[in-house]
Design an enzyme around this catalytic site. Structure first.
Site, PDB file in Angstrom:
ATOM      1  N   ALA A 190      -9.672 -34.367  60.069  1.00 25.33           N
ATOM      2  CA  ALA A 190      -9.133 -33.181  60.741  1.00 25.33           C
ATOM      3  C   ALA A 190     -10.247 -32.238  61.182  1.00 25.33           C
ATOM      4  CB  ALA A 190      -8.159 -32.444  59.810  1.00 25.33           C
ATOM      5  N   ASP A 191     -11.318 -32.154  60.402  1.00 25.27           N
ATOM      6  CA  ASP A 191     -12.425 -31.262  60.737  1.00 25.27           C
ATOM      7  C   ASP A 191     -13.059 -31.599  62.081  1.00 25.27           C
ATOM      8  OD1 ASP A 191     -13.119 -29.997  57.754  1.00 25.27           O
ATOM      9  OD2 ASP A 191     -12.349 -32.042  57.712  1.00 25.27           O
ATOM     10  N   HIS A 246     -15.122 -32.459  55.654  1.00 25.27           N
ATOM     11  CA  HIS A 246     -14.177 -33.555  55.415  1.00 25.27           C
ATOM     12  C   HIS A 246     -13.001 -33.089  54.561  1.00 25.27           C
ATOM     13  CE1 HIS A 246     -17.982 -35.545  56.408  1.00 25.27           C
ATOM     14  NE2 HIS A 246     -17.256 -36.556  56.834  1.00 25.27           N
TER      15      HIS A 246
END
Length: 684
Positions: A429-430, A474
């Protein structure tokens, strides 16, 4: 030499484009919406438009009105968009001039076109990727192999996403033509202060990209070059860049006028290459063509354009009641169906439920394919969420991409336009942020701005959340960022059964769906998350988006005595809430939202009204989050039923999740912290 008839056709349409620009400039108060014209670019654009076939795809950019005329569009149709009229055939009055999209019989097809320069290159390359996939898989036997043309200005070639598209097109040898129109200007930025090389020179760095230069102000050169190029791509199925040198004769836009920043010397130099006088000179060398004949054509087109303009001015304005139409395409998945808990089966972890859902989809739907970083044969995903899929379905259906989040996400636009159903993955997602541009600019707006002609059907898988020392890049949560984007749907399952059911619903939904999949729940290795493992639903199970669930009920006695409360949450928050509630016998009811959008507001509001006390719980940093926004809506809609202010709880407002696990624990909520909050709320 080209035929007299073709040259006269080109000249007539050049006079049409010239008359359109002059008419717009003479009626600036009426033409109040910002617009650009094709003055100076007419030759290369008309040549291209003449040569395209109905099977082809083209992405014009905002200066390509002559390309539209060359494909057969009337000035009136273009003017309806210029004036934002109801019958604008492209966007119904919602989009700027010459931002077309169309699915018209016997015309080349055009996907939604945005104003963000260079951003169309990724979605359009996705069309070429999709055509190659269809040809490789023999899904369609094309009578004439389609060609894709992506038109762009030279200034936009410096965009990073253009490089991503070029790289993918070269690596996979896609049937696409990048038509770069170079007029030496990017608004007021001249070519010498913006770049060290032009697009032709730049393309030399992309191995496998053919390239050609053309005098884009000369119709004959333009036509012959584009004829060769289109025929070559139709046969060879490889990418090529055409660098067309053109003058800029008009304003950048009606709102940024040429006299503000261009010198008389510059304007004079560009004027020497006006395509109209050039073609006129050639025509006069042909036997039987006279000055009078060409003057007559110019006068006819001026009168024709004026009549078309008058008709467009008098056309109907859009009905304000339609402003919310076409945000999403209707979905057929509205009810929970199939067998959620089949008898006699063992429980599975979430990651396997997702894997099996995708496998079933790929088996039943040849139009489905799955790609992203490291999901291919060797690894099958860094979380093994795609394990064995490439072995079962082949490297053309399940494959790796480069580190190109923008391309991974944006290419789904072109794939979807062809009827394909891409499932793609952003590894963490980061790292979704490089793809946000495509998500916001292209994907989210396509259905709305095309009036439903081009909804984007795709599934974007995004592993999310903190998981024991993952560190600052992460472990992040991004649902609030995504929730601000209108025109996309967001699922966030918390257990294996929901994962499988929502994955199926996401695939069958004709709209873009992001699946947020918590890494800490994938294998239920985090203490207290064992219930994320469930019996795997049958293949036919589908769970609609927008349906929350009561995962823990409060007792009737506690509710009747006014001693109860509810927690509204999702993802890892479900397990923090359920574990914390064990300390409060029957006093806590827990709602799992399951989808961020659409949101099951009816369930949320009815639950809050039943208890009068509420906690909205999230893993995200709290300030300005989706959680706080939801708390505000609950307060507005349930105000008369509340016995205490709506409370919120989330991670500390830090820029990132720290690596050290003690620091991570200090930042994030957990069951003990939630229990302390429950006690505080029940005591209020």
């Amino acid at each position: 030499m080209l035929s007299k008839e073709l040259l006269l056709k080109a000249y007539r349409l050049m006079m049409t484009a010239k008359a359109m620009a002059e008419t717009y400039d003479a009626n600036r108060q009426i033409c109040k919406y910002v617009h650009s014209t094709s003055r100076g670019h007419e030759a290369i654009q008309l040549a291209t438009g003449f040569l395209l076939k109905p099977c082809d795809y083209v992405s014009p950019y905002y200066r390509d009105e002559s390309l539209m005329l060359g494909m057969g569009y009337r000035p009136y149709e273009l003017m309806l968009q210029l004036l934002a009229k109801a019958d604008d055939p492209f966007t119904g009055g919602r989009e700027y001039y010459n931002h077309p999209n169309i699915r018209r019989e016997n015309y080349p097809k055009i996907i939604h076109q945005s104003s963000a320069t260079g951003m169309q290159v990724v979605p359009t390359t996705g069309i070429a990727q999709g055509i190659q996939y269809i040809e490789d898989q023999k899904l369609i036997d094309y009578a004439t192999p389609p060609v894709v043309i992506c038109s762009l200005g030279d200034g936009s070639v410096t965009e990073g996403e253009v490089a991503e598209a070029f790289q993918f097109a070269c690596l996979h040898q896609l049937p696409i033509i990048y038509l770069v129109q170079d007029n030496d200007w990017g608004i007021s930025v001249s070519s010498d202060e913006a770049r060290t090389m032009d697009a032709y020179e730049y393309a030399a760095g992309f191995k496998g990209m053919e390239r050609v230069r053309v005098n884009g102000s000369d119709f004959e050169d333009s036509y012959k070059t584009m004829e060769y190029t289109i025929d070559w791509v139709r046969k060879e199925r490889k990418p090529i860049l055409v660098h067309a040198k053109v003058p800029l004769l008009g304003h950048h836009t009606s709102g940024v006028r040429k006299e503000w920043y261009r010198t008389e010397e510059d304007l004079f130099k560009h004027g020497l290459n006006d395509p109209g006088p050039k073609l006129r000179k050639k025509l006069l060398e042909i036997k039987g063509i006279t000055e009078e004949m060409l003057n007559k054509i110019e006068a006819e087109e001026l009168a024709y354009v004026q009549q078309e303009f008058d008709n467009a001015v008098n056309a109907t304005e859009p009905d304000p009641a339609t402003v919310a139409d076409h945000v999403f395409a209707p979905t057929k998945v509205t009810e929970e169906k199939g067998t959620r808990i089949p008898a006699g089966k063992d429980k599975v972890v979430m990651v396997d439920a997702a894997l099996h859902a995708v496998e079933e989809i790929l088996r039943d739907h040849p139009e489905a394919l799955f790609y992203g970083q490291d999901v291919g044969r060797r690894l099958g995903g860094v979380f093994r969420e795609a394990a064995t899929l490439a072995d079962k379905f082949g490297d053309s259906r399940v494959f790796n991409t480069a580190i190109q989040e923008a391309y991974i996400i944006g290419s789904t636009v072109g794939m979807s336009a062809l009827g394909l159903k891409p499932i793609v993955e952003v590894q963490f997602a980061d790292y979704i942020y490089p793809g946000i541009n495509q998500l916001v600019t292209e994907i989210s707006k396509s259905c709305y701005l095309s009036c439903g002609k081009y909804p984007i059907s795709c599934v974007i898988r995004v592993p999310i959340g903190a998981y024991g020392g993952g560190g600052p890049y992460h472990s992040g949560s991004v649902e609030s960022t995504l929730a601000t984007i209108k025109g996309i749907k967001i699922a966030y399952p918390s257990n294996a059964a929901d994962m499988k059911g929502l994955m199926k619903a996401a695939f069958y939904d004709p709209n873009p769906v992001i699946m947020l999949e918590h890494k800490g729940l994938y294998w239920s290795k985090v203490p207290g998350t064992d219930e994320a493992k469930t019996v795997e639903p049958e293949k036919d199970y589908i769970l609609p988006l927008g349906k929350g669930a009561v995962v823990l009920e409060a007792s009737a006695e506690a509710i009747d005595n006014g001693e109860s409360m509810c927690i509204i949450t999702y993802g890892m928050g479900v397990y923090w809430a359920k574990n914390a509630a064990k300390q409060f016998n029957g006093q806590v009811e827990v709602i799992d939202l399951r989808t961020i959008y659409p949101l099951d507001e009816e369930l949320v509001y009815n639950t809050v009204r039943k208890h009068g006390k509420c906690l909205v719980l999230t893993e995200e940093q709290l300030r300005n989050s989706f959680c706080e926004a939801l708390a505000g809506r609950i307060a507005q809609n349930c105000f008369r039923s509340l016995d205490a202010p709506v409370q919120t709880m989330g991670a500390m407002d830090l820029p990132a999740v720290p690596m050290n696990m003690a620091l991570e624990a200090a930042m994030l909520p957990n069951a003990d912290k939630v229990a302390a909050k429950i006690a505080e709320i029940l005591a209020s």
